[in-house]
Write a protein that holds these residues in place. Structure first.
Motif, PDB file in Angstrom:
ATOM      1  N   VAL A 134      40.731  17.404  24.563  1.00 30.19           N
ATOM      2  CA  VAL A 134      39.714  18.306  25.082  1.00 30.19           C
ATOM      3  C   VAL A 134      40.411  19.612  25.433  1.00 30.19           C
ATOM      4  N   THR A 182      30.068  27.136  27.530  1.00 33.71           N
ATOM      5  CA  THR A 182      31.419  26.817  28.005  1.00 33.71           C
ATOM      6  C   THR A 182      32.350  28.012  28.056  1.00 33.71           C
ATOM      7  N   THR A 225      37.288  23.993  28.146  1.00 30.77           N
ATOM      8  CA  THR A 225      36.118  23.118  28.029  1.00 30.77           C
ATOM      9  C   THR A 225      36.175  22.009  29.067  1.00 30.77           C
ATOM     10  N   ARG A 226      37.343  21.445  29.274  1.00 31.77           N
ATOM     11  CA  ARG A 226      37.485  20.377  30.270  1.00 31.77           C
ATOM     12  C   ARG A 226      37.108  20.889  31.658  1.00 31.77           C
ATOM     13  N   ARG A 227      37.544  22.076  31.994  1.00 31.52           N
ATOM     14  CA  ARG A 227      37.237  22.617  33.321  1.00 31.52           C
ATOM     15  C   ARG A 227      35.745  22.863  33.490  1.00 31.52           C
ATOM     16  N   ASP A 231      38.066  17.232  18.650  1.00 28.47           N
ATOM     17  CA  ASP A 231      37.003  17.792  19.478  1.00 28.47           C
ATOM     18  C   ASP A 231      36.220  18.881  18.764  1.00 28.47           C
ATOM     19  N   TYR A 271      32.273  13.849  26.081  1.00 26.38           N
ATOM     20  CA  TYR A 271      33.306  14.002  27.111  1.00 26.38           C
ATOM     21  C   TYR A 271      33.424  12.738  27.961  1.00 26.38           C
ATOM     22  N   GLY A 303      33.907  19.328  33.470  1.00 27.15           N
ATOM     23  CA  GLY A 303      34.240  18.597  34.678  1.00 27.15           C
ATOM     24  C   GLY A 303      33.792  19.273  35.948  1.00 27.15           C
ATOM     25  N   ASN A 315      41.466  22.909  27.336  1.00 24.76           N
ATOM     26  CA  ASN A 315      41.596  23.086  28.789  1.00 24.76           C
ATOM     27  C   ASN A 315      40.385  23.756  29.401  1.00 24.76           C
TER      28      ASN A 315
END
Length: 320
Positions: free
Chosen positions: A98, A165, A102-104, A57, A91, A107, A100
């Protein structure tokens, strides 16, 4: 910047290629600490099962930043929208790894624009107070290439791209410092930019980061073990760079291996170090056998990263 020397052209390409090399080198050792006598190779594997030479990533998101930088000014909503679109395209493809935080953010976005991501990041920071991960620093290197002619713009853009982010101020500060250092290395072929940044930073920021650079140069990984945190990640990268023999271009692979040996978030600390090492020594210092293996999202190889880096630098000459 209107003219580029051969050395600068090599260093421009080195920024992205060495980022990817550090990333792929560290991918197989993530969340471990290699034994003292263990050979560090571009072996792949690790907890996410990367192929040998496959970047993670870290480089994939750097590609998104670079594509945005080619398309426009990263200090503007339009430019940040292109970066956001790149992040979301990556994504949406279901990447192996990914971060954590960045994922939050990706998403939980309000919409698919840069401002939508930044709002989601700010809300997460308000909710948790803990959003100082290393996920924006790992991708900041292309920002430097877009603003080779303007140090102030480089600093401003690095902060804005970080904020997409990571709303923690220390993440933005780390990205500004590192992007400034990469820019300086491309232009001059030295590592002096990290310290020179402190001369233009606000006093509070200078007082915070000066001692941290000192600690990295004088200490070791045990002094900054939590390198998932942006501060310790930068210190790990700076330690690897400044405590490795830098008398020649062999410094680049040796320092990347040293960053991996620090352990923990090995792909990211080596990717961060790679951006600055490549800016200093150039693509030509990245071992040919590593370059031959490099590949990753969105189906690129080393030559594609080199061309993208050149396109970012060219965009700077066209639009300022």
């Amino acid at each position: 910047m209107t003219d580029t020397t051969a050395g600068q052209a090599d260093r421009i390409e080195g920024v992205l290629v060495a980022t990817a090399a550090g990333d792929a080198l560290g991918a197989g050792y993530e969340f471990t600490t290699p034994a003292a006598g263990e050979e560090i190779t571009m072996c792949g594997g690790g907890p996410f099962g990367f192929a040998p030479g496959e970047w993670t990533d870290d480089t994939a998101m750097a590609v998104g930043v670079a594509e945005g930088a080619v398309a426009g000014d990263l200090r503007t909503p339009a430019g940040l929208d292109v970066v956001a679109a790149g992040f979301l395209r990556w994504y949406g493809g279901g990447p192996k790894d990914v971060g954590n935080q960045t994922r939050r953010v990706l998403g939980g976005r309000v919409d698919d624009t840069g401002s939508g991501l930044a709002r989601a990041a700010a809300e997460l920071h308000e909710q948790t107070g803990h959003t100082g991960g290393n996920g924006s620093l790992m991708r900041t290197a292309p920002v430097a290439l877009r603003y080779l002619a303007d140090a102030d713009a480089c600093i401003d853009a690095a902060r804005r791209v970080s904020d997409l982010t990571h709303a923690d101020p220390e993440a933005a500060q780390a990205c500004a410092l590192w992007s400034f250092a990469i820019r300086h290395a491309v232009l001059t072929g030295t590592f002096d930019g990290a310290r020179l940044y402190l001369e233009v930073a606000a006093p509070a920021e200078r007082d915070r980061w000066g001692p941290r650079l000192d600690q990295a140069e004088r200490g070791g990984p045990a002094d900054f073990p939590n390198n998932g945190w942006v501060v310790h990640a930068l210190q790990t990268a700076w330690w690897a760079i400044t405590t490795t023999d830098d008398s020649g271009p062999g410094h680049l692979p040796a320092a990347l291996e040293r960053a991996v040996r620090a352990g923990n978030d090995t792909d990211t600390t080596a990717a961060i170090a790679g951006g600055l090492l490549g800016a200093r020594w150039g693509r030509s210092a990245v071992p040919a056998e590593w370059q031959a293996k490099l590949h990753g999202w969105p189906g690129y190889r080393a030559d594609d990263l080199a061309r993208l880096a050149g396109a970012v630098a060219l965009a700077a000459t066209r639009t300022g």
